[in-house]
Design a protein around this motif. Sequence first.
Motif, PDB file in Angstrom:
ATOM      1  N   SER A  41      -0.015  -3.765  -4.346  1.00 20.96           N
ATOM      2  CA  SER A  41       0.328  -2.586  -4.125  1.00 20.96           C
ATOM      3  C   SER A  41       1.512  -2.211  -3.106  1.00 20.96           C
ATOM      4  O   SER A  41       2.587  -1.598  -3.336  1.00 20.96           O
ATOM      5  CB  SER A  41      -0.640  -1.583  -3.844  1.00 20.96           C
ATOM      6  OG  SER A  41      -1.316  -1.738  -2.744  1.00 20.96           O
ATOM      7  N   TYR A  42       1.349  -2.947  -1.932  1.00 26.62           N
ATOM      8  CA  TYR A  42       2.521  -2.868  -0.815  1.00 26.62           C
ATOM      9  C   TYR A  42       3.588  -3.816  -0.950  1.00 26.62           C
ATOM     10  O   TYR A  42       4.620  -3.745  -0.394  1.00 26.62           O
ATOM     11  CB  TYR A  42       1.977  -3.127   0.443  1.00 26.62           C
ATOM     12  CG  TYR A  42       1.166  -1.810   0.912  1.00 26.62           C
ATOM     13  CD1 TYR A  42       1.556  -0.416   1.216  1.00 26.62           C
ATOM     14  CD2 TYR A  42      -0.279  -1.839   1.108  1.00 26.62           C
ATOM     15  CE1 TYR A  42       0.949   0.729   1.575  1.00 26.62           C
ATOM     16  CE2 TYR A  42      -1.092  -0.804   1.560  1.00 26.62           C
ATOM     17  CZ  TYR A  42      -0.446   0.683   1.626  1.00 26.62           C
ATOM     18  OH  TYR A  42      -1.138   1.559   2.063  1.00 26.62           O
ATOM     19  N   TRP A 102       4.489   3.727  -1.027  1.00 24.84           N
ATOM     20  CA  TRP A 102       3.081   3.802  -1.318  1.00 24.84           C
ATOM     21  C   TRP A 102       2.188   3.802  -0.044  1.00 24.84           C
ATOM     22  O   TRP A 102       2.526   3.276   1.130  1.00 24.84           O
ATOM     23  CB  TRP A 102       2.442   2.580  -2.152  1.00 24.84           C
ATOM     24  CG  TRP A 102       1.061   2.424  -2.257  1.00 24.84           C
ATOM     25  CD1 TRP A 102       0.258   1.540  -1.582  1.00 24.84           C
ATOM     26  CD2 TRP A 102       0.115   3.340  -3.020  1.00 24.84           C
ATOM     27  NE1 TRP A 102      -1.185   1.927  -2.028  1.00 24.84           N
ATOM     28  CE2 TRP A 102      -1.225   3.045  -2.825  1.00 24.84           C
ATOM     29  CE3 TRP A 102       0.227   4.500  -3.765  1.00 24.84           C
ATOM     30  CZ2 TRP A 102      -2.264   3.617  -3.414  1.00 24.84           C
ATOM     31  CZ3 TRP A 102      -0.758   5.053  -4.468  1.00 24.84           C
ATOM     32  CH2 TRP A 102      -1.903   4.735  -4.224  1.00 24.84           C
ATOM     33  N   LYS A 103       1.243   4.993  -0.144  1.00 22.25           N
ATOM     34  CA  LYS A 103       0.584   5.096   1.268  1.00 22.25           C
ATOM     35  C   LYS A 103      -1.013   5.335   0.851  1.00 22.25           C
ATOM     36  O   LYS A 103      -1.299   6.419   0.264  1.00 22.25           O
ATOM     37  CB  LYS A 103       1.079   6.465   1.931  1.00 22.25           C
ATOM     38  CG  LYS A 103       0.086   6.596   3.130  1.00 22.25           C
ATOM     39  CD  LYS A 103       0.684   7.918   3.918  1.00 22.25           C
ATOM     40  CE  LYS A 103       1.960   7.654   4.816  1.00 22.25           C
ATOM     41  NZ  LYS A 103       2.456   8.798   5.447  1.00 22.25           N
ATOM     42  N   ASP A 104      -1.790   4.397   1.134  1.00 21.43           N
ATOM     43  CA  ASP A 104      -3.412   4.745   0.862  1.00 21.43           C
ATOM     44  C   ASP A 104      -3.947   5.088   2.167  1.00 21.43           C
ATOM     45  O   ASP A 104      -4.146   4.496   3.050  1.00 21.43           O
ATOM     46  CB  ASP A 104      -3.573   3.148   0.339  1.00 21.43           C
ATOM     47  CG  ASP A 104      -5.438   3.299   0.171  1.00 21.43           C
ATOM     48  OD1 ASP A 104      -6.003   4.496   0.238  1.00 21.43           O
ATOM     49  OD2 ASP A 104      -5.768   2.350   0.074  1.00 21.43           O
ATOM     50  N   TYR A 135      -1.931  -0.195   5.909  1.00 15.29           N
ATOM     51  CA  TYR A 135      -0.918   0.632   5.474  1.00 15.29           C
ATOM     52  C   TYR A 135       0.287   0.266   6.605  1.00 15.29           C
ATOM     53  O   TYR A 135       1.606  -0.153   6.489  1.00 15.29           O
ATOM     54  CB  TYR A 135      -0.809   2.228   5.359  1.00 15.29           C
ATOM     55  CG  TYR A 135       0.393   3.097   5.420  1.00 15.29           C
ATOM     56  CD1 TYR A 135       1.294   3.037   4.449  1.00 15.29           C
ATOM     57  CD2 TYR A 135       0.620   3.691   6.740  1.00 15.29           C
ATOM     58  CE1 TYR A 135       2.352   3.828   4.314  1.00 15.29           C
ATOM     59  CE2 TYR A 135       1.804   4.429   6.727  1.00 15.29           C
ATOM     60  CZ  TYR A 135       2.828   4.678   5.630  1.00 15.29           C
ATOM     61  OH  TYR A 135       3.844   4.937   5.822  1.00 15.29           O
ATOM     62  N   GLY A 188       0.236   9.038  -2.938  1.00 15.08           N
ATOM     63  CA  GLY A 188      -0.876   8.596  -2.806  1.00 15.08           C
ATOM     64  C   GLY A 188      -1.751   8.022  -4.117  1.00 15.08           C
ATOM     65  O   GLY A 188      -2.900   7.560  -3.913  1.00 15.08           O
ATOM     66  N   THR A 189      -1.197   8.520  -5.071  1.00 13.24           N
ATOM     67  CA  THR A 189      -1.727   8.205  -6.483  1.00 13.24           C
ATOM     68  C   THR A 189      -0.525   7.697  -7.478  1.00 13.24           C
ATOM     69  O   THR A 189       0.523   7.886  -7.157  1.00 13.24           O
ATOM     70  CB  THR A 189      -2.341   9.474  -7.206  1.00 13.24           C
ATOM     71  OG1 THR A 189      -1.155  10.378  -7.650  1.00 13.24           O
ATOM     72  CG2 THR A 189      -3.594   9.918  -6.363  1.00 13.24           C
ATOM     73  N   ARG A 223      -1.194  -2.752  -9.138  1.00 13.51           N
ATOM     74  CA  ARG A 223      -1.958  -2.505  -8.029  1.00 13.51           C
ATOM     75  C   ARG A 223      -2.470  -3.913  -7.795  1.00 13.51           C
ATOM     76  O   ARG A 223      -3.373  -4.096  -6.843  1.00 13.51           O
ATOM     77  CB  ARG A 223      -3.291  -1.709  -8.767  1.00 13.51           C
ATOM     78  CG  ARG A 223      -2.925  -0.474  -8.918  1.00 13.51           C
ATOM     79  CD  ARG A 223      -4.425   0.272  -9.551  1.00 13.51           C
ATOM     80  NE  ARG A 223      -4.068   1.696  -9.886  1.00 13.51           N
ATOM     81  CZ  ARG A 223      -4.070   2.679  -9.032  1.00 13.51           C
ATOM     82  NH1 ARG A 223      -4.334   2.490  -7.701  1.00 13.51           N
ATOM     83  NH2 ARG A 223      -3.663   4.069  -9.440  1.00 13.51           N
ATOM     84  N   PRO A 246      -8.616  11.786   1.326  1.00 11.09           N
ATOM     85  CA  PRO A 246      -7.733  11.950   0.239  1.00 11.09           C
ATOM     86  C   PRO A 246      -8.181  13.230  -0.315  1.00 11.09           C
ATOM     87  O   PRO A 246      -9.389  13.758  -0.540  1.00 11.09           O
ATOM     88  CB  PRO A 246      -8.047  10.888  -0.826  1.00 11.09           C
ATOM     89  CG  PRO A 246      -8.544   9.840   0.081  1.00 11.09           C
ATOM     90  CD  PRO A 246      -9.360  10.377   1.132  1.00 11.09           C
TER      91      PRO A 246
END
Length: 308
Positions: free
Chosen positions: A175-176, A186-188, A195, A156-157, A172, A253
């Motif tokens: 990002s996906y 990656w998971k926001d 997502y 997540g970061t 960034r 988060p």
Amino acid sequence: MALLLASCALGYQHWTGSALEQALASSSDHLAPTISLISEPAPLAERTPVVMLHGMGDSGTNPGMRSLCDTASGKYPGLHVVCSTVADGAASITTTLDKQIEEFTASVRADAKLANGFTAVGLSQGNLVLRGYIQRVNDPPVHKFISMCGPHNGVGTCPDNVLYKLICPLWRLDSYGAPIAFSDYWKDVADKATYLKKSRWLADMNNEREAKNVTYVKNLKSLTQLVFVEALQDTMVVPHASETMGFWAWGSPGSVVPLNATTAYKEDWLGLKAMAETKKLVTYSYQGEHLRWSSAFWDQTILPFLAD
């Protein structure tokens, strides 16, 4: 948008060259630890082969990985141990996970000693390649899977190391969809809908979308043992609960939801609940940073799983 993506692609092409290699050489916190065998070797016996796969930026020929493989064959004389060199070095960053799974499949099928199956031991990102192989391919089959600090529920970061401080501003931009392995997991948690829509690998592999892949469940449950190991001071995989299939709550988060409290576990999207109930799934943790477990932990807790 087209110009943005074109700029992003050119930037990644730059990082596939010497700049990326130099960044890797300047940082060692992503590398496997150097471990020594501290117990006596077991009696000579025929055993299930072992394949170990390194993490991001590492190599199967690096000293740390070699030490891990050497302790396995040292503890169990006669054991066939493969220190996999799939996606070594910069290739582990610039090669998507689907491609790495293809390369790993070809490598194990080319080894006649693995024809009847093997025990898989992964470090960090290498665990995603191994789990992808198990769920999608599993031929030859994996009998036991030991995951050391694997980001199974995503990250997540951006990782806190010198390499990613350089890469992340570029990543960034998309990002996906960026053409690197990191985008695959990656998971926001601030945007669940995006997502589920855009995740090209993790959402599918974790059966998070509405349609569940029963083959993934069947193959994972075919393991005789699944071991998750979590580093409790990990700053590379954040949140580190991901290493035991936990994560932050959607929209919150920092609010960690452990594995057994996740919807995925309660509804058994991957069969992990059933495996836990039959003692096939076990979890361990150690006090330390990413991949920085002790020789004693490795020798006394992990190596016994390699004995049949």
